[in-house]
Write a protein that holds these residues in place. Structure first.
Motif, PDB file in Angstrom:
ATOM      1  N   ASP A  73       0.693  -0.984  -0.093  1.00 21.01           N
ATOM      2  CA  ASP A  73       0.035   0.011   0.055  1.00 21.01           C
ATOM      3  C   ASP A  73       0.820   1.283   0.048  1.00 21.01           C
ATOM      4  N   GLY A  74       2.008   1.017  -0.551  1.00 22.10           N
ATOM      5  CA  GLY A  74       2.837   2.572  -0.970  1.00 22.10           C
ATOM      6  C   GLY A  74       3.923   2.167  -1.876  1.00 22.10           C
ATOM      7  N   PHE A  75       4.659   3.015  -2.173  1.00 23.20           N
ATOM      8  CA  PHE A  75       5.686   2.987  -3.322  1.00 23.20           C
ATOM      9  C   PHE A  75       6.993   2.170  -2.875  1.00 23.20           C
ATOM     10  N   TYR A  76       7.743   1.762  -3.773  1.00 23.79           N
ATOM     11  CA  TYR A  76       8.971   1.216  -3.622  1.00 23.79           C
ATOM     12  C   TYR A  76       9.856   1.762  -4.457  1.00 23.79           C
ATOM     13  N   ALA A  77      11.282   1.859  -4.390  1.00 20.58           N
ATOM     14  CA  ALA A  77      12.253   2.849  -5.410  1.00 20.58           C
ATOM     15  C   ALA A  77      13.394   1.581  -5.520  1.00 20.58           C
ATOM     16  N   PHE A 239      -1.738  11.212  -1.618  1.00 16.02           N
ATOM     17  CA  PHE A 239      -0.693  10.994  -2.676  1.00 16.02           C
ATOM     18  C   PHE A 239       0.600  11.075  -2.323  1.00 16.02           C
ATOM     19  N   ARG A 240       1.260  11.879  -1.254  1.00 13.44           N
ATOM     20  CA  ARG A 240       2.398  11.650  -0.826  1.00 13.44           C
ATOM     21  C   ARG A 240       2.950  10.549  -0.141  1.00 13.44           C
ATOM     22  N   ALA A 241       1.864  10.051   0.664  1.00 11.79           N
ATOM     23  CA  ALA A 241       1.950   8.768   1.469  1.00 11.79           C
ATOM     24  C   ALA A 241       2.140   7.743   0.817  1.00 11.79           C
ATOM     25  N   LEU A 242       1.492   7.442  -0.442  1.00 15.89           N
ATOM     26  CA  LEU A 242       1.565   6.467  -1.195  1.00 15.89           C
ATOM     27  C   LEU A 242       2.482   6.579  -2.349  1.00 15.89           C
ATOM     28  N   SER A 243       2.904   7.453  -2.932  1.00 16.27           N
ATOM     29  CA  SER A 243       3.759   7.806  -3.844  1.00 16.27           C
ATOM     30  C   SER A 243       5.228   8.259  -3.476  1.00 16.27           C
ATOM     31  N   GLY A 244       5.306   9.057  -2.453  1.00 13.39           N
ATOM     32  CA  GLY A 244       6.574   9.818  -1.885  1.00 13.39           C
ATOM     33  C   GLY A 244       6.818  11.152  -2.723  1.00 13.39           C
ATOM     34  N   THR A 246       4.719  14.726  -4.286  1.00  8.77           N
ATOM     35  CA  THR A 246       3.287  15.598  -4.254  1.00  8.77           C
ATOM     36  C   THR A 246       2.615  15.248  -5.554  1.00  8.77           C
ATOM     37  N   PRO A 247       1.444  16.015  -5.585  1.00  4.48           N
ATOM     38  CA  PRO A 247       0.672  15.562  -7.034  1.00  4.48           C
ATOM     39  C   PRO A 247       1.312  16.583  -7.951  1.00  4.48           C
ATOM     40  N   GLN A 248       1.771  17.623  -7.479  1.00  5.06           N
ATOM     41  CA  GLN A 248       2.408  18.788  -8.560  1.00  5.06           C
ATOM     42  C   GLN A 248       3.916  18.023  -9.166  1.00  5.06           C
ATOM     43  N   THR A 249       4.401  17.384  -8.219  1.00  4.90           N
ATOM     44  CA  THR A 249       5.962  16.893  -8.822  1.00  4.90           C
ATOM     45  C   THR A 249       5.601  15.746  -9.888  1.00  4.90           C
ATOM     46  N   TYR A 250       4.656  14.676  -9.175  1.00  8.65           N
ATOM     47  CA  TYR A 250       4.182  13.737 -10.169  1.00  8.65           C
ATOM     48  C   TYR A 250       3.784  14.275 -11.531  1.00  8.65           C
ATOM     49  N   ARG A 251       3.146  15.434 -11.589  1.00  8.72           N
ATOM     50  CA  ARG A 251       2.447  15.771 -12.856  1.00  8.72           C
ATOM     51  C   ARG A 251       3.799  16.355 -13.580  1.00  8.72           C
ATOM     52  N   ALA A 252       4.616  17.104 -12.963  1.00 11.66           N
ATOM     53  CA  ALA A 252       5.892  17.715 -13.582  1.00 11.66           C
ATOM     54  C   ALA A 252       6.718  16.642 -14.430  1.00 11.66           C
ATOM     55  N   GLN A 267      16.017  16.244  -3.445  1.00  8.06           N
ATOM     56  CA  GLN A 267      15.435  15.602  -2.227  1.00  8.06           C
ATOM     57  C   GLN A 267      15.146  16.563  -1.170  1.00  8.06           C
ATOM     58  N   ASP A 268      13.914  16.304  -0.539  1.00  8.81           N
ATOM     59  CA  ASP A 268      13.751  17.394   0.555  1.00  8.81           C
ATOM     60  C   ASP A 268      14.379  16.858   1.905  1.00  8.81           C
ATOM     61  N   ARG A 269      14.373  17.510   3.043  1.00  6.59           N
ATOM     62  CA  ARG A 269      15.188  17.279   4.108  1.00  6.59           C
ATOM     63  C   ARG A 269      14.817  15.924   4.775  1.00  6.59           C
ATOM     64  N   SER A 270      13.507  15.583   4.556  1.00  5.25           N
ATOM     65  CA  SER A 270      13.277  14.207   5.005  1.00  5.25           C
ATOM     66  C   SER A 270      13.560  13.048   4.280  1.00  5.25           C
ATOM     67  N   GLY A 271      14.281  13.373   3.119  1.00  6.22           N
ATOM     68  CA  GLY A 271      14.918  12.370   2.284  1.00  6.22           C
ATOM     69  C   GLY A 271      13.714  11.847   1.338  1.00  6.22           C
ATOM     70  N   THR A 272      12.470  12.306   1.065  1.00  5.65           N
ATOM     71  CA  THR A 272      11.485  12.050   0.120  1.00  5.65           C
ATOM     72  C   THR A 272      11.451  12.996  -0.878  1.00  5.65           C
ATOM     73  N   ALA A 273      11.382  12.364  -2.239  1.00  3.38           N
ATOM     74  CA  ALA A 273      11.410  13.123  -3.351  1.00  3.38           C
ATOM     75  C   ALA A 273      10.332  14.193  -3.387  1.00  3.38           C
ATOM     76  N   ARG A 274      10.656  15.563  -3.902  1.00  4.87           N
ATOM     77  CA  ARG A 274       9.510  16.601  -3.979  1.00  4.87           C
ATOM     78  C   ARG A 274       8.901  16.580  -5.161  1.00  4.87           C
TER      79      ARG A 274
END
Length: 274
Positions: A73-77, A239-244, A246-252, A267-274
């Protein structure tokens, strides 16, 4: 090669089969693979699958050349390199028939095929895939290997099959459980055994998939409403929880949509892609 229907004998267990040649034009990159609610089997010809724990993981780990990915129920890299591969998308309930275990045993995991099948059978499959003449032949070879592993099982409980259908239609989980005729505990056990997910996780991923399908065409507020979120902020959190992302970054980064998203950017400070 686009995903195609499997041979008739495998259709109760396999949703789709795919095969692709190596792409020399794909620069190696890291990507997020977004959840689909299904299990995936893949055999890679050129290099083993490499997975990353999170954005701070510089090296990752090798998961092997023949792997089964459990539902999540979440992404993997993973490392994406355009390697030649062949694979199958499995239906709920397929795990017992093809691998002799319940789907929840693999929840959120990638497991080497040797841990589920006789290692000699896996080695023969690799050799036959490597010697196959083109993508269509590779898909046939994989299906033959799957067919050889099918074992007799009891049919999925009809209440679970109905529940998956009603959840796909957007019905509430509590209503689905109440209408099943099973106790809450037995419903959860049977549902997890078939799908690898709890009913809430399954419904959450289905809603996310509805949002993904609408992302290329609609404004975010419209996506949120049509997919079943309470508002745009709810969509953004999920969206952020399941994909890592934001919707805007996904679209871009992925204007055409889809579940594979390149994340070779800041990457943001938490280590998650923005």
């Amino acid at each position: 090669m686009r995903p195609s229907r499997p041979i008739a004998a495998l259709r109760p267990f396999v949703q789709a089969v795919w095969s692709r040649e190596a792409s020399l034009h794909v620069a190696p990159h890291r990507e997020h693979v977004l959840p689909s609610g299904t299990m995936h089997l893949s055999v890679r010809l050129d290099a083993p699958l490499r997975l990353y724990r999170d954005a701070s993981d510089a090296h990752g780990r090798c998961a092997g050349t023949a792997t089964l990915a459990g539902a999540r129920d979440g992404f993997y890299a993973k490392h994406a390199d355009g390697a030649a591969s062949v694979g199958a998308v499995l239906r709920p309930g397929a795990m017992q028939a093809l691998f002799g275990c319940d789907a929840d045993a693999l929840h959120g995991q990638h497991v080497a095929l040797e841990d589920l099948w006789n290692p000699l059978d896996v080695e023969r499959l690799r050799d036959r895939v490597a010697c196959a003449d083109g993508v269509e032949h590779r898909a046939i070879v994989l299906q033959q290997a799957l067919l050889a592993q099918v074992r007799p099982i009891r049919a999925m409980h009809p209440a679970i099959a109905r529940a998956m259908q009603t959840l796909r239609q957007g019905r509430l989980v509590r209503e689905t459980v109440a209408d099943s005729g099973l106790s809450h505990r037995h419903f959860l056990l049977r549902f997890r055994a078939a799908t690898g997910l709890s009913p809430k996780e399954y419904a959450r991923v289905l809603r996310f998939r509805r949002a993904l399908a609408l992302m290329p065409e609609r404004a975010l507020a419209d996506v949120a409403f049509a997919a079943g979120y309470s508002d745009q902020a709810h969509l953004a959190r999920e969206f952020r929880a399941l994909s890592g992302l934001t919707p805007q970054t996904y679209r871009a980064g992925n204007p055409a949509g889809g579940r594979h998203v390149e994340v070779n950017f800041l990457q943001d400070r938490s280590g998650t892609a923005r």
